[in-house]
Design a protein around this motif. Structure first.
Motif, mmCIF file in Angstrom:
data_model
loop_
_atom_site.group_PDB
_atom_site.id
_atom_site.type_symbol
_atom_site.label_atom_id
_atom_site.label_comp_id
_atom_site.label_asym_id
_atom_site.label_seq_id
_atom_site.Cartn_x
_atom_site.Cartn_y
_atom_site.Cartn_z
ATOM 1 N N ALA A 1 -43.398 -79.724 -25.096
ATOM 2 C CA ALA A 1 -42.587 -77.090 -25.791
ATOM 3 C C ALA A 1 -41.494 -77.381 -25.525
ATOM 4 C CB ALA A 1 -43.506 -76.555 -25.138
ATOM 5 N N LEU A 2 -40.843 -78.166 -25.188
ATOM 6 C CA LEU A 2 -39.069 -77.381 -24.490
ATOM 7 C C LEU A 2 -38.221 -78.958 -25.791
ATOM 8 C CD1 LEU A 2 -38.396 -77.652 -21.210
ATOM 9 C CD2 LEU A 2 -38.057 -75.730 -22.353
ATOM 10 N N ARG A 3 -39.276 -80.351 -25.982
ATOM 11 C CA ARG A 3 -38.322 -80.848 -26.717
ATOM 12 C C ARG A 3 -38.403 -80.547 -28.443
ATOM 13 N NH1 ARG A 3 -40.082 -86.924 -26.987
ATOM 14 N NH2 ARG A 3 -38.424 -87.092 -25.368
ATOM 15 N N ALA A 4 -39.587 -79.816 -28.848
ATOM 16 C CA ALA A 4 -39.980 -79.028 -29.978
ATOM 17 C C ALA A 4 -38.752 -77.339 -30.017
ATOM 18 C CB ALA A 4 -41.328 -77.765 -29.928
ATOM 19 N N ASP A 5 -38.759 -76.638 -29.204
ATOM 20 C CA ASP A 5 -37.754 -76.185 -28.558
ATOM 21 C C ASP A 5 -36.282 -76.118 -28.836
ATOM 22 O OD1 ASP A 5 -39.299 -74.589 -28.093
ATOM 23 O OD2 ASP A 5 -39.610 -74.135 -26.103
ATOM 24 N N LYS A 6 -35.875 -77.681 -28.576
ATOM 25 C CA LYS A 6 -34.735 -77.938 -28.982
ATOM 26 C C LYS A 6 -34.669 -78.201 -30.131
ATOM 27 C CE LYS A 6 -30.910 -80.238 -28.306
ATOM 28 N NZ LYS A 6 -29.249 -79.042 -28.224
ATOM 29 N N LEU A 7 -35.318 -79.005 -30.831
ATOM 30 C CA LEU A 7 -35.403 -78.612 -32.909
ATOM 31 C C LEU A 7 -35.264 -78.028 -33.348
ATOM 32 C CD1 LEU A 7 -37.787 -82.375 -32.130
ATOM 33 C CD2 LEU A 7 -35.478 -82.025 -33.661
ATOM 34 N N ASN A 8 -36.381 -76.840 -32.933
ATOM 35 C CA ASN A 8 -35.868 -75.353 -33.422
ATOM 36 C C ASN A 8 -34.920 -75.293 -33.201
ATOM 37 O OD1 ASN A 8 -39.026 -75.388 -34.710
ATOM 38 N ND2 ASN A 8 -39.730 -74.725 -32.464
ATOM 39 N N GLN B 1 -46.308 -78.567 -21.623
ATOM 40 C CA GLN B 1 -44.502 -78.430 -21.237
ATOM 41 C C GLN B 1 -43.106 -78.921 -21.813
ATOM 42 O OE1 GLN B 1 -44.676 -77.293 -17.050
ATOM 43 N NE2 GLN B 1 -45.797 -75.155 -17.382
ATOM 44 N N GLU B 2 -43.301 -80.198 -21.511
ATOM 45 C CA GLU B 2 -42.272 -81.487 -22.143
ATOM 46 C C GLU B 2 -42.064 -80.989 -23.640
ATOM 47 O OE1 GLU B 2 -42.957 -84.722 -19.757
ATOM 48 O OE2 GLU B 2 -41.968 -83.716 -17.698
ATOM 49 N N PHE C 1 -51.207 -83.079 -15.247
ATOM 50 C CA PHE C 1 -50.652 -83.526 -15.803
ATOM 51 C C PHE C 1 -50.820 -83.172 -17.188
ATOM 52 C CE2 PHE C 1 -49.782 -86.622 -19.237
ATOM 53 C CZ PHE C 1 -48.258 -87.087 -18.370
ATOM 54 N N TRP C 2 -51.708 -82.771 -18.016
ATOM 55 C CA TRP C 2 -51.293 -82.480 -19.310
ATOM 56 C C TRP C 2 -50.966 -81.107 -19.349
ATOM 57 C CZ3 TRP C 2 -51.408 -86.191 -22.394
ATOM 58 C CH2 TRP C 2 -51.962 -87.943 -22.443
ATOM 59 N N VAL C 3 -50.520 -80.072 -18.134
ATOM 60 C CA VAL C 3 -50.076 -78.955 -18.609
ATOM 61 C C VAL C 3 -48.130 -79.308 -18.716
ATOM 62 C CG1 VAL C 3 -49.794 -76.645 -17.699
ATOM 63 C CG2 VAL C 3 -52.433 -78.029 -17.482
ATOM 64 N N ALA C 4 -48.194 -79.614 -17.530
ATOM 65 C CA ALA C 4 -47.304 -80.069 -17.120
ATOM 66 C C ALA C 4 -46.506 -81.075 -18.327
ATOM 67 C CB ALA C 4 -46.782 -81.005 -15.705
ATOM 68 N N GLU D 1 -48.867 -86.820 -27.178
ATOM 69 C CA GLU D 1 -47.262 -86.963 -27.274
ATOM 70 C C GLU D 1 -45.845 -87.080 -28.289
ATOM 71 O OE1 GLU D 1 -46.483 -88.655 -24.336
ATOM 72 O OE2 GLU D 1 -48.218 -89.512 -23.934
ATOM 73 N N GLU D 2 -46.597 -85.973 -29.436
ATOM 74 C CA GLU D 2 -45.637 -86.108 -30.808
ATOM 75 C C GLU D 2 -45.218 -84.726 -30.505
ATOM 76 O OE1 GLU D 2 -47.646 -85.070 -33.922
ATOM 77 O OE2 GLU D 2 -49.914 -84.238 -33.072
ATOM 78 N N VAL D 3 -43.694 -84.346 -31.657
ATOM 79 C CA VAL D 3 -43.407 -83.114 -31.818
ATOM 80 C C VAL D 3 -43.273 -82.827 -33.588
ATOM 81 C CG1 VAL D 3 -41.936 -82.414 -29.651
ATOM 82 C CG2 VAL D 3 -41.354 -82.986 -31.461
ATOM 83 N N PHE D 4 -44.282 -81.924 -33.680
ATOM 84 C CA PHE D 4 -44.382 -82.357 -35.216
ATOM 85 C C PHE D 4 -44.265 -81.118 -36.086
ATOM 86 C CE2 PHE D 4 -48.372 -80.467 -33.333
ATOM 87 C CZ PHE D 4 -48.670 -79.207 -34.159
ATOM 88 N N THR D 5 -43.945 -80.630 -37.144
ATOM 89 C CA THR D 5 -43.514 -79.325 -38.040
ATOM 90 C C THR D 5 -44.126 -79.964 -39.510
ATOM 91 O OG1 THR D 5 -42.411 -77.838 -38.585
ATOM 92 C CG2 THR D 5 -41.064 -80.126 -39.136
ATOM 93 N N SER D 6 -44.539 -78.950 -40.509
ATOM 94 C CA SER D 6 -44.939 -79.077 -41.670
ATOM 95 C C SER D 6 -43.688 -78.830 -42.549
ATOM 96 C CB SER D 6 -46.140 -78.476 -42.629
ATOM 97 O OG SER D 6 -46.999 -78.163 -41.637
ATOM 98 N N PRO D 7 -43.296 -80.149 -43.953
ATOM 99 C CA PRO D 7 -42.336 -79.883 -44.082
ATOM 100 C C PRO D 7 -42.354 -78.987 -45.312
ATOM 101 C CG PRO D 7 -42.897 -81.920 -44.409
ATOM 102 C CD PRO D 7 -43.737 -80.808 -43.901
#
Length: 413
Positions: free
Chosen positions: A197-204, A194-195, A188-191, A250-256
């Motif tokens: 990571a896709l959310r982060a890709d969209k933000l990028n 991946q979800e 489950f945690w692998v899948a 459960e997060e997507v994150f970056t350094s500002p």
């Protein structure tokens, strides 16, 4: 919980850190965690580990730390023995895996200490360990932050007397959060990773210039670096080995860009600050040119006094993270008094060090290069929760175009 259940949990953690046959493993925690660490060691050896060590140094040994703060001569409070640094350096150089259990036996044990003396020691240790912690956060090794219930922490979370019953009650809350009710939690945690990571890709892909949080007591603009990279889910070491740094996540994150934060923000849940050992409730911060210039709290302003005084970089942001209300941690409607869980219930910001991996090319940059790019440098890093269903998040492109990111507590992308 019986041993079979704990073995199942240990297997999830070992899969997350992606322990390899022939690799060494360091499990860090307090003495109270030793029985579970022994189960982790058994499972690690069964998977081919070469050597497993349990480390409860002074920071993870509350009785020894309390004795030092209470009775040491003041001139010795800032002493950090060389072997502490040597241990971390050897571990990194030999490519160990690291599982850090971040749940105190007693969440209140630091609260009664002289905070001036505690701050002096904590700052000295954090400063001495900063080069090595930076290498770990830069993913030179695979590392994982994990949770394991203790009686007093369980009592605080579940609002019941300390004891085995509180731990059992907390496990019942944790099982769906950790997805231990799934047929294959590790899969489950692998899948799920991946979800994220896709959310982060969209933000990028949006190439945002800044994000803005708007809600009760909050109107905060956080500028991003040109090279800010959003992350979510699994990460990779320098050698390309995939690992999950947090379970749960459960997060997507970056350094500002630490120089570009403006406005006011209100904390949306109590924050337990581990360095100080106390909780801030009803807290708020005001920023100008990236720096905290004013702050307060309904309870625990003294915690902010101590934390913000530990390092100049403690007054600037090193992280901004997005979490929506689909998080089962948010849905549990509890404060866990533990950053690993509370940060994954809500959007949050972190005062302190940035992540080099969130900067384009940051893995090969030195501290001065990173700072010139806009990545904050500090010997501390603590998350403060700022999200709720009433707080909306918007992204802005360089031309000023506004893009809704979270509305009504739900990702709008």
């Amino acid at each position: 919980m019986d041993k079979a259940f704990l073995e199942r949990y240990a297997d999830v953690l070992l899969a997350a850190v992606n322990l390899q046959p022939g690799q060494n493993l360091l499990v860090r925690g307090e003495p109270v965690h030793l029985p579970f660490a022994a189960i982790v060691a058994e499972r690690a050896y069964a998977k081919g580990a070469r050597y497993v060590r349990f480390d409860n140094n002074e920071i993870e040994n509350p009785l020894m730390y309390r004795a030092r703060i209470a009775h040491s001569a003041e001139e010795h409070l800032s002493y950090v023995p060389q072997f502490r640094k040597d241990t971390l350096e050897s571990m990194i150089n030999e490519d160990w895996a690291l599982i850090a259990i971040r749940t105190p036996e007693d969440p209140e044990f630091l609260a009664a200490l002289d905070q001036g003396r505690n701050s002096a020691t904590a700052k000295a240790i954090a400063t001495a360990m900063r080069p090595y912690q930076s290498r770990i956060s830069n993913n030179e090794i695979a590392w994982l932050v994990a949770f394991y219930p203790t009686e007093k922490l369980a009592a605080k979370i579940m609002e019941m007397p300390a004891g085995p019953e509180a731990v059992e009650a907390l496990w019942r809350v944790l099982i769906p959060i950790l997805r231990l009710d799934k047929p294959d939690p590790a899969a489950f945690w692998v899948a799920h990773g991946q979800e994220l990571a896709l959310r982060a890709d969209k933000l990028n892909s949006l190439r945002l210039d800044r994000v803005r949080f708007k809600g009760p007591g909050t109107d905060l603009s956080i500028g991003l670096m040109k090279g800010s990279i959003w992350h979510g889910g699994p990460d990779k070491t320098h050698t390309g080995r995939v690992f999950a740094p947090n379970i749960p996540s459960e997060e997507v994150f970056t350094s500002p860009d630490y120089r570009r934060t403006e406005g006011r923000v209100a904390f949306t849940c109590p924050v337990f600050v581990p360095t100080v050992g106390k909780t801030v409730s009803g807290g708020w911060l005001e920023f100008k040119d990236g720096k905290v210039v004013n702050y307060g709290a309904a309870e625990g302003k003294d915690v902010l006094d101590v934390y913000l005084g530990m390092d100049e970089g403690a007054r600037y942001l090193g992280e901004v993270a997005l979490v929506d209300t689909s998080s089962p941690i948010f849905q549990a409607k509890r404060v866990f008094y533990n950053i690993l869980f509370d940060e994954n219930a809500s959007c949050h910001i972190a005062l302190g060090s940035a992540y080099p991996g969130c900067v384009q090319g940051g893995a090969s940059m030195g501290e001065e290069e990173l700072k010139a790019a806009g990545a904050n440098a500090a010997c501390v890093h603590t998350d403060f929760m700022i999200g709720s269903p009433e707080v909306e998040v918007y992204g802005y492109l360089a031309d000023g175009k506004e893009i809704p990111i979270i509305k009504g507590g739900v990702f709008a992308l």
